[in-house]
Design a protein around this motif. Sequence first.
Motif, PDB file in Angstrom:
ATOM      1  N   SER A 171      46.282  11.717 -50.956  1.00 40.50           N
ATOM      2  CA  SER A 171      46.654  11.111 -49.677  1.00 40.50           C
ATOM      3  C   SER A 171      45.429  10.677 -48.875  1.00 40.50           C
ATOM      4  CB  SER A 171      47.511  12.086 -48.854  1.00 40.50           C
ATOM      5  OG  SER A 171      46.765  13.233 -48.498  1.00 40.50           O
ATOM      6  N   LEU A 172      44.262  11.275 -49.156  1.00 37.75           N
ATOM      7  CA  LEU A 172      43.012  10.802 -48.548  1.00 37.75           C
ATOM      8  C   LEU A 172      42.559   9.506 -49.210  1.00 37.75           C
ATOM      9  CD1 LEU A 172      40.933  14.097 -48.155  1.00 37.75           C
ATOM     10  CD2 LEU A 172      41.883  12.717 -46.308  1.00 37.75           C
ATOM     11  N   LEU A 173      42.689   9.450 -50.520  1.00 34.27           N
ATOM     12  CA  LEU A 173      42.292   8.247 -51.247  1.00 34.27           C
ATOM     13  C   LEU A 173      43.215   7.073 -50.954  1.00 34.27           C
ATOM     14  CD1 LEU A 173      41.444   9.830 -54.720  1.00 34.27           C
ATOM     15  CD2 LEU A 173      39.818   8.746 -53.164  1.00 34.27           C
ATOM     16  N   VAL A 174      44.513   7.385 -50.827  1.00 32.87           N
ATOM     17  CA  VAL A 174      45.518   6.332 -50.562  1.00 32.87           C
ATOM     18  C   VAL A 174      46.322   6.757 -49.329  1.00 32.87           C
ATOM     19  CG1 VAL A 174      47.348   4.913 -51.560  1.00 32.87           C
ATOM     20  CG2 VAL A 174      45.671   6.018 -53.069  1.00 32.87           C
ATOM     21  N   PRO A 175      45.819   6.493 -48.134  1.00 30.61           N
ATOM     22  CA  PRO A 175      46.468   6.977 -46.902  1.00 30.61           C
ATOM     23  C   PRO A 175      47.934   6.587 -46.778  1.00 30.61           C
ATOM     24  CG  PRO A 175      44.303   6.072 -46.423  1.00 30.61           C
ATOM     25  CD  PRO A 175      44.586   5.740 -47.846  1.00 30.61           C
ATOM     26  N   ARG A 176      48.295   5.425 -47.302  1.00 29.29           N
ATOM     27  CA  ARG A 176      49.675   4.980 -47.155  1.00 29.29           C
ATOM     28  C   ARG A 176      50.633   5.698 -48.097  1.00 29.29           C
ATOM     29  NH1 ARG A 176      48.657  -1.517 -45.936  1.00 29.29           N
ATOM     30  NH2 ARG A 176      47.579  -1.130 -43.944  1.00 29.29           N
ATOM     31  N   ALA A 177      50.101   6.544 -48.952  1.00 30.31           N
ATOM     32  CA  ALA A 177      50.940   7.377 -49.813  1.00 30.31           C
ATOM     33  C   ALA A 177      51.150   8.761 -49.217  1.00 30.31           C
ATOM     34  CB  ALA A 177      50.297   7.514 -51.196  1.00 30.31           C
ATOM     35  N   ASN A 178      50.650   8.971 -47.993  1.00 30.98           N
ATOM     36  CA  ASN A 178      50.687  10.304 -47.382  1.00 30.98           C
ATOM     37  C   ASN A 178      52.109  10.833 -47.224  1.00 30.98           C
ATOM     38  OD1 ASN A 178      49.416  12.588 -45.789  1.00 30.98           O
ATOM     39  ND2 ASN A 178      50.772  11.733 -44.242  1.00 30.98           N
ATOM     40  N   ASP A 179      53.034   9.985 -46.790  1.00 32.16           N
ATOM     41  CA  ASP A 179      54.417  10.455 -46.576  1.00 32.16           C
ATOM     42  C   ASP A 179      55.056  10.911 -47.881  1.00 32.16           C
ATOM     43  OD1 ASP A 179      54.362   9.983 -43.840  1.00 32.16           O
ATOM     44  OD2 ASP A 179      55.005   7.902 -44.069  1.00 32.16           O
ATOM     45  N   ILE A 180      54.830  10.166 -48.953  1.00 26.69           N
ATOM     46  CA  ILE A 180      55.386  10.555 -50.247  1.00 26.69           C
ATOM     47  C   ILE A 180      54.717  11.828 -50.746  1.00 26.69           C
ATOM     48  CG2 ILE A 180      55.615   9.872 -52.671  1.00 26.69           C
ATOM     49  CD1 ILE A 180      55.877   6.999 -51.738  1.00 26.69           C
ATOM     50  N   CYS A 181      53.388  11.897 -50.599  1.00 27.84           N
ATOM     51  CA  CYS A 181      52.656  13.100 -51.039  1.00 27.84           C
ATOM     52  C   CYS A 181      53.131  14.328 -50.276  1.00 27.84           C
ATOM     53  CB  CYS A 181      51.152  12.909 -50.839  1.00 27.84           C
ATOM     54  SG  CYS A 181      50.388  11.745 -51.981  1.00 27.84           S
ATOM     55  N   THR A 182      53.342  14.187 -48.974  1.00 26.70           N
ATOM     56  CA  THR A 182      53.824  15.302 -48.161  1.00 26.70           C
ATOM     57  C   THR A 182      55.209  15.741 -48.609  1.00 26.70           C
ATOM     58  OG1 THR A 182      52.532  14.581 -46.247  1.00 26.70           O
ATOM     59  CG2 THR A 182      54.376  16.058 -45.819  1.00 26.70           C
ATOM     60  N   ALA A 183      56.085  14.783 -48.884  1.00 24.04           N
ATOM     61  CA  ALA A 183      57.442  15.106 -49.345  1.00 24.04           C
ATOM     62  C   ALA A 183      57.397  15.885 -50.650  1.00 24.04           C
ATOM     63  CB  ALA A 183      58.248  13.821 -49.523  1.00 24.04           C
ATOM     64  N   VAL A 184      56.555  15.458 -51.585  1.00 21.59           N
ATOM     65  CA  VAL A 184      56.444  16.148 -52.871  1.00 21.59           C
ATOM     66  C   VAL A 184      55.858  17.540 -52.679  1.00 21.59           C
ATOM     67  CG1 VAL A 184      55.353  16.120 -55.142  1.00 21.59           C
ATOM     68  CG2 VAL A 184      56.250  14.002 -54.170  1.00 21.59           C
ATOM     69  N   LYS A 185      54.828  17.660 -51.846  1.00 29.38           N
ATOM     70  CA  LYS A 185      54.178  18.957 -51.619  1.00 29.38           C
ATOM     71  C   LYS A 185      55.144  19.977 -51.043  1.00 29.38           C
ATOM     72  CE  LYS A 185      50.671  17.532 -49.117  1.00 29.38           C
ATOM     73  NZ  LYS A 185      49.451  17.585 -48.289  1.00 29.38           N
ATOM     74  N   ILE A 186      55.849  19.599 -49.983  1.00 26.11           N
ATOM     75  CA  ILE A 186      56.736  20.548 -49.308  1.00 26.11           C
ATOM     76  C   ILE A 186      57.913  20.925 -50.204  1.00 26.11           C
ATOM     77  CG2 ILE A 186      58.213  20.933 -47.316  1.00 26.11           C
ATOM     78  CD1 ILE A 186      55.239  20.899 -46.686  1.00 26.11           C
ATOM     79  N   THR A 187      58.479  19.940 -50.902  1.00 32.53           N
ATOM     80  CA  THR A 187      59.599  20.229 -51.791  1.00 32.53           C
ATOM     81  C   THR A 187      59.155  21.129 -52.942  1.00 32.53           C
ATOM     82  OG1 THR A 187      60.579  18.072 -51.257  1.00 32.53           O
ATOM     83  CG2 THR A 187      61.406  19.210 -53.208  1.00 32.53           C
ATOM     84  N   TYR A 188      57.986  20.856 -53.504  1.00 34.59           N
ATOM     85  CA  TYR A 188      57.470  21.667 -54.609  1.00 34.59           C
ATOM     86  C   TYR A 188      57.188  23.095 -54.145  1.00 34.59           C
ATOM     87  CZ  TYR A 188      55.039  22.410 -59.057  1.00 34.59           C
ATOM     88  OH  TYR A 188      54.679  22.856 -60.309  1.00 34.59           O
TER      89      TYR A 188
END
Length: 230
Positions: free
Chosen positions: A81-98
């Motif tokens: 999410s640091l490398l691709v800031p616009r992927a932050n919402d998807i990364c957060t969703a995957v992290k919390i669900t996992y």
Amino acid sequence: MDHKNAICNNSYIPNTAEYMEALGPYGASVMVIGGLISVGLYVLFFEQVFFTQTNAHRIYRRHIFWIASVYPLMAALSVLSLLVPRANDICTAVKITYMSVGISHFTDLTLLMFGGEEVMLQTMAESRFNLQVGPSCCCCVCLPSPPVSKFSIRLVVMLSDQLPFTQALYHFLVLVLLSANNITIGSVSWKDASFYLYIFNMASFMSGAYALSLLTYVSKGHLEHYSYKV
């Protein structure tokens, strides 16, 4: 988007080049350190996998593998999410669900370490749940201390097991509504759908965390041979 307008727009997400420019001379260092931490966590994870595969009974392995993989995956997705800031919402969703699935696995693993629900009931015949634990009720001294029963154990397990489903649903709805530009992140207006989603998310996460606290606290002193700690 014009840089001046981007500063005034709270919903604007910078691209990678803009994000690195804002970090300045620290950008590369942050990425390298984050990458090294992720690699280190994965090394520890594979070491845990090897140890578990060699020493643990097969009924425990799946739960241990999932729990051990939570931290390295979350670290890797944070770097992404640091490398691709616009992927932050998807990364957060995957992290919390996992992570939520990991909490559910921890609950199942705890019951397995007792030998199952029936053995846990026999072991804790004289025990009671302490409801005055965090995160939601640590200040409520008036709460009762119900006995450990089949109903109470199943209720705690249910509160833990709902977490992956409700968190996945919450993040799915947020991503869909964000893509449709129908919600404003951070809005506290009752007219905005995000307000009700936040309430739903808070209730879901707090109940799951509370169930985990209840289970770990009541298990204290019964599973020392597994180095089980609160």
